[in-house]
Design a protein around this motif. Sequence first.
Motif, PDB file in Angstrom:
ATOM      1  N   SER A   1      -7.298   1.409  -1.884  1.00 13.44           N
ATOM      2  CA  SER A   1      -7.308   2.809  -1.438  1.00 13.44           C
ATOM      3  C   SER A   1      -5.955   3.513  -1.646  1.00 13.44           C
ATOM      4  O   SER A   1      -5.833   4.705  -1.392  1.00 13.44           O
TER       5      SER A   1
ATOM      6  N   LYS B   1       1.329   4.074  -2.933  1.00 12.42           N
ATOM      7  CA  LYS B   1       0.935   5.446  -2.593  1.00 12.42           C
ATOM      8  C   LYS B   1       2.074   6.436  -2.856  1.00 12.42           C
ATOM      9  O   LYS B   1       1.870   7.496  -3.433  1.00 12.42           O
TER      10      LYS B   1
ATOM     11  N   GLU C   1      -6.661  11.569  -9.562  1.00 13.76           N
ATOM     12  CA  GLU C   1      -5.834  11.776  -8.370  1.00 13.76           C
ATOM     13  C   GLU C   1      -5.192  13.159  -8.402  1.00 13.76           C
ATOM     14  O   GLU C   1      -4.657  13.582  -9.427  1.00 13.76           O
TER      15      GLU C   1
ATOM     16  N   ASN D   1      -9.372  -4.098   0.161  1.00 18.13           N
ATOM     17  CA  ASN D   1      -9.834  -2.706   0.283  1.00 18.13           C
ATOM     18  C   ASN D   1      -8.689  -1.754   0.624  1.00 18.13           C
ATOM     19  O   ASN D   1      -8.655  -0.630   0.128  1.00 18.13           O
ATOM     20  N   ILE D   2      -7.763  -2.215   1.444  1.00 18.48           N
ATOM     21  CA  ILE D   2      -6.606  -1.373   1.785  1.00 18.48           C
ATOM     22  C   ILE D   2      -5.795  -1.095   0.515  1.00 18.48           C
ATOM     23  O   ILE D   2      -5.455   0.047   0.208  1.00 18.48           O
TER      24      ILE D   2
ATOM     25  N   PRO E   1      -6.251   6.320  -6.552  1.00  9.06           N
ATOM     26  CA  PRO E   1      -7.636   6.214  -7.028  1.00  9.06           C
ATOM     27  C   PRO E   1      -7.847   6.049  -8.539  1.00  9.06           C
ATOM     28  O   PRO E   1      -8.939   5.654  -8.954  1.00  9.06           O
TER      29      PRO E   1
ATOM     30  N   TYR F   1       0.845  -1.203   0.000  1.00  5.52           N
ATOM     31  CA  TYR F   1       0.000   0.000   0.000  1.00  5.52           C
ATOM     32  C   TYR F   1       0.882   1.255   0.000  1.00  5.52           C
ATOM     33  O   TYR F   1       0.692   2.159  -0.818  1.00  5.52           O
TER      34      TYR F   1
END
Length: 303
Positions: free
Chosen positions: A60, A14, A243, A56-57, A63, A10
């Motif tokens: 996220s 990110k 984004e 789900n993590i 986007p 994640y």
Amino acid sequence: SEMDIIKETYEKIKNMEIRGAGRIGRAAAKALKEYALKISHLNEEEFKNKMREAGNILISARPTAVSLPNVVKYVLKGLNEENPKERVIERADEFINSSLKAIENIGKFGANRIKDGDTILTHCNSEAAISVIKTAYDEGKDIKVFCTETRPRNQGYLTAKTLYDYGIDVTLIVDSAVRYFIKEIDIVVVGADAITANGCLVNKIGTSQIALIANESRVPFLTAAETYKFHPKTIVGELIEIEERSPEEVAVFEDKYKGIKIRNPAFDVTPAKYIDAIITEVGLIPPQGAWYIIEKYFGWLEK
Ligand code: RUB
């Protein structure tokens, strides 16, 4: 903890340590697989809940690239099948292998559109677009490539280095020089973060102005997009979130100028009418064919 692999992936997605829609998709598949192996001792109900939570993590993290929700959905579909613990692992491997194969096929189909002597323009850093360029080169075509810098993160440097290492004639230009050089360009090939049901392309910021310039100069504009880059929910009218990243990526001013607003959208939308073809692993389609790809590969009105 067991969750570390999910949290690490994640974070890397990110902060763009892992970036580009295809790489993001494969990293998510790999994280889900490793996590599934770590929690395989849990009972089936707990296993399923944890896997969905992990999915789900990951989703996220960023986007816009639809590869992320598409791959999570693809892998987690295994939870509804017999032997869910094995199935999610198998499906993660299936995705990784088929996505690599897709890049290869896109290269072959796209290279058919590159002629000997062509100068190609690309933007940002796309594995799929690079596959087209490398394949044309492998076929012995004498080609040149122009790469835009791709401000603010300069992913164009990666593309320029990769193509140069491959032996290809590369020229790096600033993003605002595209119109200045367009008469030297025979074809534009870019990647895709998402393709909508009405054939629009969502890709790195600046793509749409390149498409506009190419259109005005009658230079063909192609996007290379695996079928998992097509956005199923746009068929039911959902819009794709663009984004917007941190202002510091663009500029950092002294305190006196902190009042200057900085906007940093990472992607933009290129209308279908400026796109000559979408190169997928199942063939070249006109943008109008996007609806068909979504219907065929994701099922009508996917939940
Ligand atoms: C990357 C980008 C790429 C697409 C396609 O944006 O816009 O063109 O993701 O890449 P970012 P690929 O650097 O912000 O992730 O063909 O490798 O999937």
